[in-house]
Design an enzyme around this catalytic site. Sequence first.
Site, mmCIF file in Angstrom:
data_model
loop_
_atom_site.group_PDB
_atom_site.id
_atom_site.type_symbol
_atom_site.label_atom_id
_atom_site.label_comp_id
_atom_site.label_asym_id
_atom_site.label_seq_id
_atom_site.Cartn_x
_atom_site.Cartn_y
_atom_site.Cartn_z
ATOM 1 N N ARG A 262 60.103 78.732 34.881
ATOM 2 C CA ARG A 262 61.414 78.101 34.991
ATOM 3 C C ARG A 262 62.517 79.161 34.882
ATOM 4 O O ARG A 262 62.267 80.302 34.498
ATOM 5 C CB ARG A 262 61.585 77.039 33.899
ATOM 6 C CG ARG A 262 60.733 75.803 34.104
ATOM 7 C CD ARG A 262 60.810 74.849 32.915
ATOM 8 N NE ARG A 262 60.139 75.390 31.734
ATOM 9 C CZ ARG A 262 60.090 74.770 30.556
ATOM 10 N NH1 ARG A 262 60.703 73.604 30.398
ATOM 11 N NH2 ARG A 262 59.442 75.305 29.537
ATOM 12 N N LYS B 269 63.273 79.034 27.714
ATOM 13 C CA LYS B 269 62.473 79.080 26.493
ATOM 14 C C LYS B 269 63.103 79.977 25.439
ATOM 15 O O LYS B 269 63.972 80.799 25.722
ATOM 16 C CB LYS B 269 61.056 79.563 26.808
ATOM 17 C CG LYS B 269 60.215 78.530 27.529
ATOM 18 C CD LYS B 269 60.166 77.197 26.809
ATOM 19 C CE LYS B 269 59.434 77.252 25.490
ATOM 20 N NZ LYS B 269 59.474 75.943 24.768
ATOM 21 N N TYR C 138 66.472 76.522 24.842
ATOM 22 C CA TYR C 138 65.631 75.865 23.840
ATOM 23 C C TYR C 138 65.278 76.889 22.769
ATOM 24 O O TYR C 138 64.967 78.042 23.075
ATOM 25 C CB TYR C 138 64.337 75.334 24.469
ATOM 26 C CG TYR C 138 64.527 74.130 25.354
ATOM 27 C CD1 TYR C 138 64.962 72.921 24.829
ATOM 28 C CD2 TYR C 138 64.244 74.195 26.719
ATOM 29 C CE1 TYR C 138 65.138 71.809 25.639
ATOM 30 C CE2 TYR C 138 64.409 73.094 27.534
ATOM 31 C CZ TYR C 138 64.857 71.901 26.996
ATOM 32 O OH TYR C 138 65.030 70.800 27.792
ATOM 33 N N HIS D 188 63.790 75.643 19.129
ATOM 34 C CA HIS D 188 62.700 75.117 18.296
ATOM 35 C C HIS D 188 62.464 76.019 17.085
ATOM 36 O O HIS D 188 61.376 76.567 16.875
ATOM 37 C CB HIS D 188 61.419 74.976 19.120
ATOM 38 C CG HIS D 188 61.555 74.068 20.305
ATOM 39 N ND1 HIS D 188 61.721 72.703 20.179
ATOM 40 C CD2 HIS D 188 61.565 74.339 21.641
ATOM 41 C CE1 HIS D 188 61.813 72.164 21.386
ATOM 42 N NE2 HIS D 188 61.744 73.127 22.286
ATOM 43 N N GLU E 94 67.715 71.503 22.409
ATOM 44 C CA GLU E 94 66.995 70.347 21.861
ATOM 45 C C GLU E 94 67.740 69.626 20.743
ATOM 46 O O GLU E 94 67.313 68.541 20.329
ATOM 47 C CB GLU E 94 65.600 70.757 21.372
ATOM 48 C CG GLU E 94 65.559 71.553 20.086
ATOM 49 C CD GLU E 94 65.683 73.054 20.302
ATOM 50 O OE1 GLU E 94 65.493 73.811 19.333
ATOM 51 O OE2 GLU E 94 65.990 73.478 21.446
ATOM 52 N N ASP F 16 55.945 72.123 20.129
ATOM 53 C CA ASP F 16 57.125 72.989 20.020
ATOM 54 C C ASP F 16 57.778 72.898 18.650
ATOM 55 O O ASP F 16 58.418 73.844 18.197
ATOM 56 C CB ASP F 16 58.165 72.629 21.096
ATOM 57 C CG ASP F 16 57.902 73.337 22.418
ATOM 58 O OD1 ASP F 16 57.460 74.498 22.386
ATOM 59 O OD2 ASP F 16 58.137 72.731 23.470
#
Length: 372
Positions: free
Chosen positions: A15, A75, A94, A96, A118, A270
């Site tokens: 991605r 990511k 993101y 996490h 997120e 995640d």
Amino acid sequence: MLVGVPKEIKVHEYRVGLVPSSVREVAHHGHSIVVEHNAGIGIGCSDADYEAAGATIAADAGQVFEQAEMIVKVKEPQAQERSRLREGQVLFTYLHLAPDPKQTEDLVKSGVTAIAYETVTSPHGGLPLLAPMSEVAGRMSVQAGAYCLEKTHGGLGILLGGVPGVDPAKVVVLGGGVVGTHAIHIALGMGADVWVLDRSTEALKVLWRQFGRPLNTVFSTRDAVEKHVLEADLVIGGVLIPGAATPKLVSAELIKRMKPGAVVVDVAIDQGGCFETSRPTTHAEPTYVVDDVIHYCVANMPGGVPRTSTFALNNVTLPYVLALADKGYKRALQEDPYLRAGLNVHRGNITCHGVSEALGYPYRDPLDALGA
């Protein structure tokens, strides 16, 4: 603002933070964009596509991180990427952080302003930047589970939907949120016997109205989890507490008592995962076995369908990228409480309750941190 888009380097992650059409929008707002060479190759977008949209192509990630005022990724930054972050730079991706102490430590030390997709919220209490990837992961979880149930892949040898005269597989979905809803949609479509467990009676009512009698809805208790997990051929974990570590709903002892050849797919990995035996895996080596139960715990499931995932993600992230670039991050975060909920780290401060509680950092109110 100068916006940077590096190529993702997590294993089998294809991605990209911005697609060419998003780059064109950012450029139209008067901003500059630098994109790493071949950043979009995994979704079928060439350097020429990005240049035509108004971006400058950088030879490597080092140039992107060095030049950009705001880094837009997908990511969480890997160790070598974190070493390139600097004080005052904005990171939008993101993160996490709750189950990842090393990443958190590095971001705190860097002085970066890190905004996590997120934990950005909506006026209705949803998670708009997580939702599209949860939709993708929920749908993929059933595909992955069906694949793993085949005998040649170590599973029970059960066809998810059965055939006339032969029972279908029992699929148990833990959590009736976005992941669960989309897993249910695919599992029912494939003809499985589907059961969903959730602690919210309102969520169960919504699912009942959406899917009708083919779906079995169960209020989640310890007894209910134990009963249905032990009967299941496939268990999908889709539980989420925004920003915080996921509760372990299925113990190692319960895994040991499951059917040999059964499959668990932990979409919550995640955030630490909802099975006690879960540990993150990659698309290169997606599964492992504990007590004869196959575990699929890929930490970036949507990366397996990067074109679909990237365009779905850009649909929801672009307005926030534009707000941060147009207004500057401080004003954008101060004016928008829903975007401000995404602020996890700011100049050495942890500004997300879930992260501070999970990792033991002192919490600082985001508005206070921004005003300091």
